[in-house]
Design an enzyme around this catalytic site. Structure first.
Site, PDB file in Angstrom:
ATOM      1  CG  ASP A  30      42.815 -65.999 -13.852  1.00 54.52           C
ATOM      2  OD1 ASP A  30      41.561 -65.978 -13.877  1.00 54.52           O
ATOM      3  OD2 ASP A  30      43.478 -64.986 -13.604  1.00 54.52           O
TER       4      ASP A  30
ATOM      5  CD  GLU B 295      38.926 -61.626 -11.159  1.00 52.66           C
ATOM      6  OE1 GLU B 295      38.342 -60.678 -10.664  1.00 52.66           O
ATOM      7  OE2 GLU B 295      39.877 -62.195 -10.572  1.00 52.66           O
TER       8      GLU B 295
HETATM    9 ZN   LIG Z   1      38.617 -64.304  -7.825  1.00 52.34          ZN
END
Ligand SMILES: [Zn+2]
Length: 375
Positions: free
Chosen positions: A78, A139
């Site tokens: 992401d 993340e």
């Molecule tokens: Zn990163």
């Protein structure tokens, strides 16, 4: 041998696929296909369900040709917003967006480099031990993908997360833990014109509390921040409720706990002083970790970097990453610099050279871990 053109094309293709946090499906499907073609067995865990998103973490196993420690390589799929219609451009060896979006080198440079390494291993028939490739979701905004990863699928002995600024050769050996502190303050609403004395203004109460808050850099390894505040309804109503979101970080667990407690105390004491009702909730984002410079995971990466003439830099970081969770799962895992610059802004860029060096370094690490098995 690393093929620069192929790596660059893969990188440019990946960044142009919209892949914001919790919407990683398209990239995950493409990566699953590619990993499978490269000989990996790919599993997607159940993180999507836990995160209420459309994609889980990808855990890909590549059987080795020799017996060696199991090596994990990770990157996250992401990226932060704005990431719709990214148009990468290359000028003088530097890759940027057109200025209206981020570039997404954080962390597609990591993803693309890992894919290139797998391609080279296959086409050059390079001996290696078992590899585990982990491409995480979510993340950004709290490291939630690796936090919710199905640990039972992990079997690596050591690992590297390709995901930080700084040129290849930088190795993060210490990273902070983080607590998020969510505060709700409730006063008493009243008509601001007719009966203000019946009210107890929550905004004014919070203002008093915030003057006591520690702020910014506390010491060289500790920071805190009031990041969001929301409250009140209209000018003619004495404000009844306010929400305040804060965070505390430190590379020292004791300091992190102390700072968190201090912040909680300020709000709780402030509630008593202002006669408001205060509700404080602490949510741990992740624990800090520290890896000894002498540990194999650091030594292998440092020696691999030296072999390909990259300057080695051991660094203590101010940010958390997937490695915080991999370390907490018992896999010694270091974060590697991949050259991303101005991350999380529309000025993000990466040098072509850093992209290629990231792949070269990762390939050298795979070879060196394989050598440990042969000896
Ligand atoms: Zn990163």
């Amino acid at each position: 041998m690393i093929k620069e053109k192929r790596l660059l094309d893969e990188f440019l293709r990946l960044v142009q696929i919209r892949c914001s946090t919790r919407q990683e499906r398209k990239v995950a499907d493409l990566l699953t296909k590619q990993l499978t073609e490269l000989g990996c067995t790919v599993q997607e865990d159940n993180a999507a369900k836990k995160l209420n998103s459309d994609t889980g973490n990808l855990i890909a196993d590549l059987k080795g040709s020799i017996k060696a420690p199991v090596l994990m390589l990770t990157a996250h799929m992401d990226c932060v917003e704005p990431c719709e219609n990214i148009h990468p451009q290359i000028v003088d060896g530097i890759i940027r967006s057109d200025g209206s979006t981020i570039l997404g080198a954080d962390d597609k440079a990591g993803v693309a480099s890992i894919l290139e390494v797998l391609r080279v291993l296959k086409e050059d028939n390079i001996p290696h031990g078992d590899l585990q490739i982990v491409f995480t979701v979510a993340e950004e905004g709290g490291v939630n993908g690796s936090k919710n990863l199905d640990k039972t699928l992990l079997k690596a002995d050591l690992g590297y997360t390709l995901d930080t600024h700084g040129a290849p050769g930088k190795i993060v050996i210490k990273a902070p833990g983080q607590n998020k502190i969510f505060v709700k303050v409730k006063g008493t609403a009243a008509h601001a014109g007719i009966a203000p004395e019946k009210g107890n203004n929550a905004i004014m109460a919070v203002a008093k509390m915030l003057t006591k808050m520690p702020q910014g850099r506390i010491d060289e390894e500790t920071t805190c921040n009031v990041g969001r505040i929301k409250g009140g309804q209209a000018t003619n109503i004495v404000a009844e409720t306010v929400e305040v979101d804060c965070e505390a970080r430190s590379r020292d667990k004791v300091k992190l706990d102390e700072l968190t407690k201090n912040i909680c105390d300020i709000f709780e004491r402030g509630g008593r002083e202002t006669r408001t009702q205060v509700d404080v909730e602490v949510r741990k984002a992740y624990d800090p970790y520290e890896i000894s410079p002498n540990s194999p995971v650091v030594q292998i990466a440092a020696q691999a970097a030296q072999k390909i003439n990259l300057p080695v830099l051991l660094e203590e970081s101010g940010g958390g990453s997937d490695a915080n969770f991999f370390n907490s799962y018992g896999i010694l895992c270091a974060v590697l610099g991949i050259g991303t610059t101005n991350g999380h802004t529309t000025a993000e860029f990466i040098k072509e050279k850093d992209l290629y060096d990231t792949a070269r370094l990762t390939l050298q690490i795979v070879k060196d871990v394989a050598d440990m098995g042969i000896k």
